[in-house]
Scaffold this motif. Structure first.
Motif, PDB file in Angstrom:
ATOM      1  N   THR A 189       0.884  -1.263  -0.109  1.00  0.00           N
ATOM      2  CA  THR A 189      -0.273   0.136  -0.168  1.00  0.00           C
ATOM      3  C   THR A 189       0.847   1.626  -0.240  1.00  0.00           C
ATOM      4  O   THR A 189       2.262   1.304   0.499  1.00  0.00           O
ATOM      5  CB  THR A 189      -1.330  -0.050   1.276  1.00  0.00           C
ATOM      6  N   ASP A 209      -6.599   5.364  -1.993  1.00  0.00           N
ATOM      7  CA  ASP A 209      -7.110   4.710  -1.019  1.00  0.00           C
ATOM      8  C   ASP A 209      -6.840   3.034  -1.289  1.00  0.00           C
ATOM      9  O   ASP A 209      -6.215   2.755  -0.309  1.00  0.00           O
ATOM     10  CB  ASP A 209      -8.471   5.565  -0.577  1.00  0.00           C
ATOM     11  N   ASP A 210      -7.403   2.368  -1.834  1.00  0.00           N
ATOM     12  CA  ASP A 210      -7.494   1.622  -2.471  1.00  0.00           C
ATOM     13  C   ASP A 210      -6.190   0.679  -3.627  1.00  0.00           C
ATOM     14  O   ASP A 210      -6.801  -0.655  -3.861  1.00  0.00           O
ATOM     15  CB  ASP A 210      -8.234   0.759  -3.093  1.00  0.00           C
ATOM     16  N   TYR A 211      -5.526   1.358  -3.226  1.00  0.00           N
ATOM     17  CA  TYR A 211      -3.835   1.478  -4.602  1.00  0.00           C
ATOM     18  C   TYR A 211      -3.388   0.188  -3.974  1.00  0.00           C
ATOM     19  O   TYR A 211      -2.380   0.173  -2.396  1.00  0.00           O
ATOM     20  CB  TYR A 211      -3.953   2.610  -5.358  1.00  0.00           C
ATOM     21  N   ASN A 212      -2.891  -0.958  -4.743  1.00  0.00           N
ATOM     22  CA  ASN A 212      -1.704  -1.743  -3.862  1.00  0.00           C
ATOM     23  C   ASN A 212      -0.159  -2.119  -5.226  1.00  0.00           C
ATOM     24  O   ASN A 212      -1.271  -2.928  -6.084  1.00  0.00           O
ATOM     25  CB  ASN A 212      -2.592  -3.293  -3.126  1.00  0.00           C
ATOM     26  N   ASP A 249      -9.003   8.808 -10.461  1.00  0.00           N
ATOM     27  CA  ASP A 249     -10.077   8.537  -9.804  1.00  0.00           C
ATOM     28  C   ASP A 249     -10.591   9.716 -10.258  1.00  0.00           C
ATOM     29  O   ASP A 249      -9.876  10.667  -9.177  1.00  0.00           O
ATOM     30  CB  ASP A 249     -10.007   7.790  -8.485  1.00  0.00           C
TER      31      ASP A 249
END
Length: 397
Positions: A189, A209-212, A249
């Protein structure tokens, strides 16, 4: 007061003295124990500063007209004070009939005040003398520990300031760097990005926020995920140029593509465990587009040469680098590979080699272009007459 009451006093005082507390709490506990067992309502701790006594701690009823730090007379002894003038000298007021002075050492004493006359049957000074000696040693140890604590606290505070300064420098370096920097946690993350990253990717940190990075499908499809995983395993890796499509996004704008190169290296803790991975991105889109344009231009140039009906060849250092099909047919060669790499003058009649300067070397004789009618030699050794025109092509640095 009966003699047997002295024993619980001594026991409780020994417990208070043996407690691992700092100086003031220790003295407060000792004075509270003395007040509890003797019934004396007020206990003062007096300390000497430059040959003057002052109140350091007061427990019990408030002493009339006195505050902490106020000076007291110097004529204090380790005995009961029963003289009215002495009590007036101490300025303790008319309500106090007697006072018991317990000297701890030359710089500390406890003063117990009472509204009744003293019980002279109990030898207070003699009985409590061992306790006062232990209290003196306890105070000494408290001061040593307090000094060590203050020194340790000062060192911790100094190291904390140094660490904060170092962290501020690190974040300033990352924040102000003109190149794109992204820092990942060990789980993939994102921890932080700098403004250069936001400018490059047309995005912001909140979009991640949701990126890995370890689950990035584009990196998997481009075959670059293996290099990324090696970085998280502890290696310093270089990720070759690859095309990456960016869509911020929360925006309705069209996606755009970037050609990127990246260097990834791990950050470790004192135990050598990888805690973070730093990614430095380089946008080479402009270079890639320029390279593509150059390759297209070279392909058009080569195609043009190939379709020209006259023989055309490119040479360097006296040898053929490229020849077109018309040149291959003129010299009767099986293919272009037969001529490429061979000396240019090998195919010129020896008597005519002086008629033309060698265009394959830098020479003052060739400023732009030159032409000559000379005899040329085919691969089978036969001769033919040809008109040659030489043009010097200079490299553009």
């Amino acid at each position: 007061m009966k003699t047997e009451r002295l024993y619980p006093i001594l026991y409780d005082l020994s417990v208070a003295i043996g407690a691992e507390v700092s100086e003031k709490p220790l003295m407060k506990r000792v004075m509270q124990r003395l007040m509890f067992h003797t019934g004396l309502p007020v206990s003062l701790w007096l300390g000497r500063v430059e040959d003057r006594w002052s109140i350091r701690t007061a427990v019990g009823l408030q002493v009339r007209h006195h505050q902490l730090g106020e000076e007291w007379p110097d004529e204090l002894t380790s005995c009961w004070l029963t003289n009215g003038k002495t009590l007036q000298l101490l300025k303790v007021g008319d309500d106090w009939r007697s006072a018991l002075v317990l000297r701890v050492d030359d710089d500390n004493m406890i003063l117990l005040l009472s509204r009744r006359d003293p019980d002279t049957m109990l030898p207070w000074a003699e009985a409590l003398s061992p306790v006062m000696g232990n209290l003196h040693r306890s105070l000494y140890l408290c001061r040593i520990n307090d000094e060590r604590t203050r020194r340790l606290t000062s060192e911790i505070a100094q190291r904390s300031r140094q660490l904060q300064t170092s962290e501020k420098r690190f974040f300033a370096l990352v924040h102000q760097a003109p190149i794109s920097i992204q820092i990942f946690r060990a789980d993939g993350t994102c921890l932080m990005v700098n403004p250069a990253w936001e400018k490059l990717w047309h995005s912001c940190f909140s979009d991640l926020d949701d990126y890995n990075v370890l689950h990035d499908e584009q990196l998997k499809k481009s075959g670059r995920m293996e290099e990324v995983r090696r970085a998280f395993a502890g290696e310093q890796v270089h990720v070759d140029a690859h095309l990456y499509t960016v869509q911020a996004d929360g925006t309705d704008g069209p996606a755009h593509s970037l050609w990127l190169r990246a260097n990834l290296f791990p950050l470790r803790d004192d135990a050598g465990t990888v805690t973070h991975v730093v990614a430095i991105h380089e946008d080479i889109t402009w270079w890639k587009e320029a390279d593509d344009r150059l390759k297209k231009s070279e392909r058009r140039y080569r195609r043009l040469i190939e379709v020209i009906p006259d023989g055309v060849g490119l040479c360097r250092d006296g040898r053929w680098l490229m020849v077109n099909p018309a040149m291959v047919r003129a010299f009767g060669a099986d293919s272009a590979d037969t001529l490429i790499g061979s000396p240019v003058q090998k195919h010129v009649h020896p008597e005519d080699r002086t008629k033309m300067p060698d265009p394959c070397y830098e020479s003052d004789e060739i400023n732009n272009e030159s032409s000559a009618l000379i005899r040329l030699i085919r691969m089978d050794g036969s001769e033919f007459l040809g008109e040659t025109q030489s043009l010097l092509i200079e490299d553009v640095d």
